[in-house]
Design an enzyme around this catalytic site. Structure first.
Site, mmCIF file in Angstrom:
data_model
loop_
_atom_site.group_PDB
_atom_site.id
_atom_site.type_symbol
_atom_site.label_atom_id
_atom_site.label_comp_id
_atom_site.label_asym_id
_atom_site.label_seq_id
_atom_site.Cartn_x
_atom_site.Cartn_y
_atom_site.Cartn_z
ATOM 1 N N CYS A 150 0.852 -1.196 0.000
ATOM 2 C CA CYS A 150 0.000 0.000 0.000
ATOM 3 C C CYS A 150 0.881 1.238 0.000
ATOM 4 C CB CYS A 150 -0.946 0.019 1.203
ATOM 5 S SG CYS A 150 -2.110 1.401 1.082
ATOM 6 N N CYS A 204 -0.389 4.327 0.409
ATOM 7 C CA CYS A 204 -1.074 5.464 1.026
ATOM 8 C C CYS A 204 -0.227 6.067 2.144
ATOM 9 C CB CYS A 204 -2.461 5.059 1.541
ATOM 10 S SG CYS A 204 -2.469 4.331 3.179
ATOM 11 N N CYS A 216 -0.830 3.989 6.041
ATOM 12 C CA CYS A 216 -0.303 2.680 6.445
ATOM 13 C C CYS A 216 1.157 2.795 6.896
ATOM 14 C CB CYS A 216 -0.393 1.690 5.290
ATOM 15 S SG CYS A 216 -2.065 1.146 4.944
HETATM 16 ZN ZN LIG Z 1 -2.573 2.138 3.057
#
Ligand SMILES: [Zn+2]
Ligand SMILES: [Zn+2]
Length: 336
Positions: free
Chosen positions: A195, A197, A200
């Site tokens: 991930c 983002c 995280c």
């Molecule tokens: Zn994430």
């Protein structure tokens, strides 16, 4: 009108070439003709820039941006005032080539009373300097698209595609050498993914987080739960992190209408069981928000491809379809 025309073919996609042209703050690293350009590339704004020709002529100038068409065209105009204005339009046009590269046209056109006076400089030093700029841009773009090592994506990579052993309890441990937070997970981790983002938890130096989901009821904190705190209570996923080492131990969804309700996100690399290989990489473009230069993105996507990991800009198509269907279910339930 007189025009200086130069062009070059670059073995890197327009996205990468553009990212270099659009990163004004770094012009000084590669561009000796335009070593300084400050401002914000939006049509209608003015830049504050320097131009230095190899014959010693240099100017400070404030070009007005006429066109900023992401990955396709950058065009500005400089005007010399007078009874009749002299205009110099400097533009870069990027065209994708069939083999994934870029054809770059880099030109400057002159109109107005000073056209003839400016022309000898532009035809000689100007043309040679723009050709040199094109070559420097080509070298920088082509170097940038090389794929980094898999370990730069995440230090646990590459991971073998093995199945989680059925029935095994994974013990997740935070990174503290003592008073370690321990979480037992009594279910195999699924939908393993990278991930990008900004929420995280990523280990030091990793471009991506390695994460997966488990049923929320399978997660139990068994030691030093007092060290856990919710990272950001405003987010849909309540990520519980160790206050001492920062590792995210588990993240549940509290909103019963949320498409991930009933699930907990974990980082399988903290577990005692083998981490399942990532099935996809989600929110890849978000790594730019955590400070990665857009110029690196093509190389990073290539590195994901080399690992057989599809790069998505939200979740995988499988999960996006589940989310879309979830919205339909919610809408139907609301009508019932
Ligand atoms: Zn994430
Ligand atoms: Zn810790």
């Amino acid at each position: 009108m007189r025009i200086v025309r130069t062009d070059i073919t670059i073995a890197a996609p327009p996205q990468t070439v553009w990212s270099i042209l659009d990163d004004l703050d770094r012009y000084g690293e590669w561009n000796r003709v335009l070593p300084r350009a400050a401002g914000f590339t939006t049509a209608g704004r003015r830049l504050d820039a320097s131009i230095r020709f190899s014959n010693g002529v240099s100017h400070e100038f404030g070009p007005l941006l006429l066109r900023v068409v992401g990955a396709r065209e950058l065009r500005w105009v400089s005007e010399v005032p007078g009874e009749e204005v002299t205009r110099a339009e400097h533009y870069f046009i990027l065209t994708p080539t069939a083999d994934g590269g870029t054809h770059l046209e880099h030109c400057e056109s002159f109109t107005g009373p000073l056209e003839d006076e400016m022309w000898p400089l532009m035809e000689q030093a100007g043309r040679a300097d723009y050709i040199a700029l094109n070559e420097a841009l080509k070298a920088r773009a082509e170097a940038a698209v090389a794929a980094p090592e898999a370990a730069a994506l995440h230090p646990a990579l590459p991971l073998a595609r093995e199945r989680a052993s059925p029935g095994a309890v994974s013990v997740l441990r935070c990174r503290c050498p003592q008073d370690t937070v321990e979480v037992h997970v009594d279910a195999p981790a699924v939908h393993s993914h990278l991930c990008g983002c900004t929420q995280c938890w990523k280990p030091e130096g990793a471009l991506f987080a390695l994460t997966a989901v488990v049923p929320a009821d399978a997660v139990k904190t068994v030691a030093h739960g007092e060290k856990l705190a919710v990272v950001d209570a405003s987010k849909a996923i309540r990520r519980h992190a160790c206050k001492a080492c920062g590792a995210h131990m588990h993240g549940e969804v509290c909103d019963t209408d949320h498409h991930f309700f009933g699930l907990a996100f974990i980082h399988p690399e903290l577990g005692s069981e083998a981490s399942p290989a990532p099935e996809f990489a989600g929110f890849v473009s978000s790594i730019i928000e955590s400070g990665v230069s857009p110029t690196r993105m093509v190389g990073i996507r290539r590195a994901l491809g080399d690992q057989g990991i599809a790069a998505c800009d939200a979740f995988s198509p499988e999960i996006m379809d589940l989310i879309a269907w979830h919205r339909i279910k919610l809408a139907r339930a609301a009508r019932a």
